[in-house]
Design a protein around this motif. Structure first.
Motif, mmCIF file in Angstrom:
data_model
loop_
_atom_site.group_PDB
_atom_site.id
_atom_site.type_symbol
_atom_site.label_atom_id
_atom_site.label_comp_id
_atom_site.label_asym_id
_atom_site.label_seq_id
_atom_site.Cartn_x
_atom_site.Cartn_y
_atom_site.Cartn_z
ATOM 1 N N LEU A 60 40.838 -71.436 97.949
ATOM 2 C CA LEU A 60 40.736 -72.243 96.731
ATOM 3 C C LEU A 60 39.324 -72.226 96.145
ATOM 4 N N ASP A 61 38.414 -72.967 96.773
ATOM 5 C CA ASP A 61 37.082 -73.172 96.201
ATOM 6 C C ASP A 61 36.293 -71.875 96.120
ATOM 7 N N ASN A 62 35.755 -71.614 94.929
ATOM 8 C CA ASN A 62 34.948 -70.424 94.634
ATOM 9 C C ASN A 62 35.749 -69.127 94.701
ATOM 10 N N THR A 63 37.084 -69.251 94.770
ATOM 11 C CA THR A 63 37.960 -68.070 94.735
ATOM 12 C C THR A 63 38.877 -68.144 93.518
ATOM 13 N N LEU A 64 39.649 -69.216 93.394
ATOM 14 C CA LEU A 64 40.533 -69.370 92.239
ATOM 15 C C LEU A 64 39.818 -69.949 91.024
ATOM 16 N N TYR A 65 38.592 -70.389 91.221
ATOM 17 C CA TYR A 65 37.731 -70.735 90.078
ATOM 18 C C TYR A 65 36.333 -70.203 90.396
ATOM 19 N N PRO A 66 35.563 -69.845 89.377
ATOM 20 C CA PRO A 66 34.236 -69.245 89.618
ATOM 21 C C PRO A 66 33.265 -70.241 90.233
ATOM 22 N N ALA A 67 32.366 -69.712 91.041
ATOM 23 C CA ALA A 67 31.375 -70.557 91.700
ATOM 24 C C ALA A 67 30.410 -71.194 90.713
ATOM 25 N N ARG A 68 30.370 -70.704 89.470
ATOM 26 C CA ARG A 68 29.450 -71.299 88.495
ATOM 27 C C ARG A 68 29.845 -72.737 88.148
ATOM 28 N N HIS A 69 31.102 -73.100 88.354
ATOM 29 C CA HIS A 69 31.488 -74.496 88.192
ATOM 30 C C HIS A 69 30.847 -75.295 89.323
ATOM 31 N N ASP A 70 30.538 -76.534 89.064
ATOM 32 C CA ASP A 70 29.736 -77.290 90.021
ATOM 33 C C ASP A 70 30.571 -78.067 91.035
ATOM 34 N N LEU A 71 31.839 -77.719 91.215
ATOM 35 C CA LEU A 71 32.675 -78.473 92.148
ATOM 36 C C LEU A 71 32.127 -78.417 93.564
ATOM 37 N N TRP A 72 31.780 -77.211 94.023
ATOM 38 C CA TRP A 72 31.290 -77.105 95.390
ATOM 39 C C TRP A 72 29.944 -77.812 95.535
ATOM 40 N N ALA A 73 29.121 -77.768 94.499
ATOM 41 C CA ALA A 73 27.840 -78.488 94.538
ATOM 42 C C ALA A 73 28.084 -79.990 94.668
ATOM 43 N N GLN A 74 29.111 -80.481 93.968
ATOM 44 C CA GLN A 74 29.453 -81.900 94.090
ATOM 45 C C GLN A 74 29.927 -82.233 95.503
ATOM 46 N N ILE A 75 30.802 -81.385 96.045
ATOM 47 C CA ILE A 75 31.313 -81.606 97.399
ATOM 48 C C ILE A 75 30.173 -81.566 98.399
ATOM 49 N N ASP A 76 29.282 -80.608 98.226
ATOM 50 C CA ASP A 76 28.120 -80.461 99.101
ATOM 51 C C ASP A 76 27.277 -81.733 99.098
ATOM 52 N N ALA A 77 27.016 -82.252 97.895
ATOM 53 C CA ALA A 77 26.188 -83.452 97.760
ATOM 54 C C ALA A 77 26.863 -84.668 98.385
ATOM 55 N N ARG A 78 28.175 -84.764 98.223
ATOM 56 C CA ARG A 78 28.892 -85.908 98.764
ATOM 57 C C ARG A 78 28.959 -85.836 100.297
ATOM 58 N N MET A 79 29.045 -84.629 100.847
ATOM 59 C CA MET A 79 28.991 -84.490 102.299
ATOM 60 C C MET A 79 27.637 -84.949 102.829
ATOM 61 N N LYS A 80 26.586 -84.523 102.149
ATOM 62 C CA LYS A 80 25.244 -84.909 102.583
ATOM 63 C C LYS A 80 25.093 -86.431 102.561
ATOM 64 N N ALA A 81 25.579 -87.067 101.495
ATOM 65 C CA ALA A 81 25.472 -88.526 101.388
ATOM 66 C C ALA A 81 26.283 -89.214 102.485
ATOM 67 N N TYR A 82 27.463 -88.678 102.779
ATOM 68 C CA TYR A 82 28.320 -89.263 103.807
ATOM 69 C C TYR A 82 27.642 -89.209 105.175
ATOM 70 N N ILE A 83 27.075 -88.054 105.501
ATOM 71 C CA ILE A 83 26.417 -87.877 106.804
ATOM 72 C C ILE A 83 25.165 -88.748 106.892
ATOM 73 N N THR A 84 24.450 -88.849 105.774
ATOM 74 C CA THR A 84 23.257 -89.703 105.739
ATOM 75 C C THR A 84 23.612 -91.140 106.107
ATOM 76 N N ASP A 85 24.661 -91.668 105.470
ATOM 77 C CA ASP A 85 25.088 -93.051 105.730
ATOM 78 C C ASP A 85 25.689 -93.204 107.121
ATOM 79 N N LEU A 86 26.494 -92.221 107.523
ATOM 80 C CA LEU A 86 27.182 -92.297 108.813
ATOM 81 C C LEU A 86 26.209 -92.358 109.982
ATOM 82 N N LEU A 87 25.192 -91.512 109.951
ATOM 83 C CA LEU A 87 24.297 -91.366 111.096
ATOM 84 C C LEU A 87 22.958 -92.078 110.912
ATOM 85 N N GLY A 88 22.742 -92.629 109.713
ATOM 86 C CA GLY A 88 21.500 -93.335 109.474
ATOM 87 C C GLY A 88 20.284 -92.431 109.543
ATOM 88 N N ILE A 89 20.408 -91.247 108.983
ATOM 89 C CA ILE A 89 19.307 -90.282 108.985
ATOM 90 C C ILE A 89 18.900 -89.991 107.548
#
Length: 238
Positions: free
Chosen positions: A25-54
């Motif tokens: 799906l991601d970056n295959t059925l739509y071009p990587a130039r769309h920022d969806l993966w960048a959004q997912i990446d950022a949200r993962m980072k925020a989740y881990i930051t809050d989860l582990l307190g780092i």
């Protein structure tokens, strides 16, 4: 790179035998130039930051380390920290799809393929369905196989692909796999699938991890294209 229809005559798998077409799906059925993966990446980072307190920097380093070692950051968080998988997936896939444009040409090219079409993603089915509907391809795929259906065994592990094949009754030698990461094509190729690497035109190296470029010249990559719609049109015409 343009559509590449090398055949078995030069050692590359053709498509005349293919009955099941499997798309990442991601970056295959739509071009990587769309920022969806960048959004997912950022949200993962925020989740881990809050989860582990780092710090966000520490979270990002951990996220990418788990991604490389375990296939997904989620898998690493499960094994190392026992996280709530549903909460993680709901959080990271709560993204804005406003910038994702419908792709009528690609939708038509997918629809024209003879046989069954499936989406196989390391993400969630809800995210996949939302993206497919936005792309105008909601009705073009017989099923979506997500990380939950895989019981959290991610690509590129062999276990993940075997579970996928069994779940959908796919005969690997009569199937083709389309992916944006070369390493995710190694097992499918070994199992007998024709493999296609989708490389975004004008891709910026700095936008991805360096290891994500590894394997692009490997023998397990049968075809490479930067124009998926054009590639599929040529496949259907052939």
């Amino acid at each position: 790179m343009t559509a590449d229809l090398r055949s078995a005559a030069d050692g590359r798998a053709g498509f005349h035998h293919v009955e099941t077409w499997v798309f990442d799906l991601d970056n295959t059925l739509y071009p990587a130039r769309h920022d969806l993966w960048a959004q997912i990446d950022a949200r993962m980072k925020a989740y881990i930051t809050d989860l582990l307190g780092i710090t966000p920097e520490e979270a990002f380093t951990l996220q990418k380390d788990y991604y490389r070692r375990y296939g997904t950051s989620l898998r690493g968080l499960m094994l190392e920290h026992g996280i709530d998988t549903a909460a993680f997936l709901d959080h990271v896939h709560d993204v804005d799809l406003a910038g994702l444009d419908p792709s009528p040409r690609l939708a038509a090219a997918v629809e024209a393929l003879p046989g069954r079409k499936l989406v196989y993603t390391n993400g969630s089915e809800r995210h996949a369905r939302n993206v497919l509907n936005k792309l105008g391809m909601g009705g073009h795929f017989a099923a979506v196989h997500d990380i939950v259906a895989a019981e959290f065994h991610p690509k590129p592990t062999e276990e993940a692909y075997l579970r996928f094949l069994r779940a959908h009754g796919v005969e690997a030698p009569r199937a083709a796999m389309f992916e944006d990461l070369a390493r995710n094509l190694e097992v499918p190729h070994r199992l007998g699938m024709a493999t296609v690497l989708v490389v975004p035109p004008g891709e910026r190296i700095e936008a991805r991890e360096s290891w994500e470029f590894e394997g692009r010249e490997a023998a397990y990559v049968d075809h490479v294209t930067e124009d998926l719609a054009g590639f599929l049109e040529q496949v259907a015409a052939a």
